[in-house]
Design a protein around this motif. Sequence first.
Motif, PDB file in Angstrom:
ATOM      1  N   VAL A 152       1.019  -1.252  -0.040  1.00  0.00           N
ATOM      2  CA  VAL A 152       0.062  -0.204  -0.292  1.00  0.00           C
ATOM      3  C   VAL A 152       0.868   0.984   0.024  1.00  0.00           C
ATOM      4  CG1 VAL A 152      -1.993   1.584   0.893  1.00  0.00           C
ATOM      5  CG2 VAL A 152      -1.750  -1.351   1.335  1.00  0.00           C
TER       6      VAL A 152
ATOM      7  N   VAL B 161       2.102  -3.360   4.260  1.00  0.00           N
ATOM      8  CA  VAL B 161       2.261  -4.430   5.746  1.00  0.00           C
ATOM      9  C   VAL B 161       0.582  -5.386   5.662  1.00  0.00           C
ATOM     10  CG1 VAL B 161      -0.746  -2.957   6.070  1.00  0.00           C
ATOM     11  CG2 VAL B 161       0.542  -1.282   5.007  1.00  0.00           C
TER      12      VAL B 161
ATOM     13  N   PHE C 257      -2.001  -7.417   7.521  1.00  0.00           N
ATOM     14  CA  PHE C 257      -2.648  -8.385   7.988  1.00  0.00           C
ATOM     15  C   PHE C 257      -3.290  -9.089   8.655  1.00  0.00           C
ATOM     16  CE2 PHE C 257      -3.929  -4.735   4.692  1.00  0.00           C
ATOM     17  CZ  PHE C 257      -4.293  -3.554   5.558  1.00  0.00           C
TER      18      PHE C 257
ATOM     19  N   ALA D  76      -3.968  -3.935  10.932  1.00  0.00           N
ATOM     20  CA  ALA D  76      -3.092  -3.621  10.028  1.00  0.00           C
ATOM     21  C   ALA D  76      -1.553  -3.338  10.850  1.00  0.00           C
ATOM     22  CB  ALA D  76      -3.656  -2.194   9.371  1.00  0.00           C
TER      23      ALA D  76
ATOM     24  N   ILE E 168       2.383  -1.963   9.773  1.00  0.00           N
ATOM     25  CA  ILE E 168       3.477  -1.509   9.636  1.00  0.00           C
ATOM     26  C   ILE E 168       4.914  -1.519  10.037  1.00  0.00           C
ATOM     27  CG2 ILE E 168       4.383  -0.216   8.210  1.00  0.00           C
ATOM     28  CD1 ILE E 168       1.987   1.431   7.405  1.00  0.00           C
TER      29      ILE E 168
ATOM     30  N   ILE F  74      -0.012   6.798   4.536  1.00  0.00           N
ATOM     31  CA  ILE F  74      -0.796   5.442   4.421  1.00  0.00           C
ATOM     32  C   ILE F  74      -2.042   6.270   4.945  1.00  0.00           C
ATOM     33  CG2 ILE F  74      -1.820   3.063   4.474  1.00  0.00           C
ATOM     34  CD1 ILE F  74       0.927   2.264   4.518  1.00  0.00           C
TER      35      ILE F  74
ATOM     36  N   VAL G  36      -5.146   5.937   6.950  1.00  0.00           N
ATOM     37  CA  VAL G  36      -6.093   5.338   7.850  1.00  0.00           C
ATOM     38  C   VAL G  36      -7.478   4.768   7.463  1.00  0.00           C
ATOM     39  CG1 VAL G  36      -7.306   4.542   9.825  1.00  0.00           C
ATOM     40  CG2 VAL G  36      -5.100   6.077   9.511  1.00  0.00           C
TER      41      VAL G  36
ATOM     42  N   LEU H  18      -7.099   2.036   4.993  1.00  0.00           N
ATOM     43  CA  LEU H  18      -6.371   0.356   5.889  1.00  0.00           C
ATOM     44  C   LEU H  18      -7.904   0.072   5.378  1.00  0.00           C
ATOM     45  CD1 LEU H  18      -3.435   1.375   7.815  1.00  0.00           C
ATOM     46  CD2 LEU H  18      -3.360   0.305   5.155  1.00  0.00           C
ATOM     47  N   LYS H  19      -8.278   0.710   6.910  1.00  0.00           N
ATOM     48  CA  LYS H  19      -9.652   0.162   7.090  1.00  0.00           C
ATOM     49  C   LYS H  19     -10.503  -0.603   6.063  1.00  0.00           C
ATOM     50  CE  LYS H  19     -10.628   3.376  11.325  1.00  0.00           C
ATOM     51  NZ  LYS H  19     -11.404   4.240  11.757  1.00  0.00           N
TER      52      LYS H  19
ATOM     53  N   GLY I 134      -9.010  -3.549   4.423  1.00  0.00           N
ATOM     54  CA  GLY I 134      -9.363  -4.386   5.405  1.00  0.00           C
ATOM     55  C   GLY I 134     -10.650  -5.285   5.636  1.00  0.00           C
TER      56      GLY I 134
END
Length: 82
Positions: free
Chosen positions: A35, A40, A42, A52, A54, A65, A67, A70-71, A74
Amino acid sequence: MDEQFDIPVIYKGEELLFKGELLAYTYIYKIQVEVEENLVLFEPDDERNLRAIINPENFNEGKEIDVELLKCIGKAIEEILK
């Protein structure tokens, strides 16, 4: 055995596609995703939700990145794993 798969994500109205790699260990699994030029991981937490992670040593400075991104990734992974 490690397996690669696509992770489709809709983020801020844009369709994005990330490559995921399933890393299987003896009793756990992690999913590695690149990413914003950062790797990253998970992995499931104690409640079986994905978090996540890192590694700061591998963080590509200057490439923040979001957030929320990332959500979204996920959630997309969770849908794939169902």
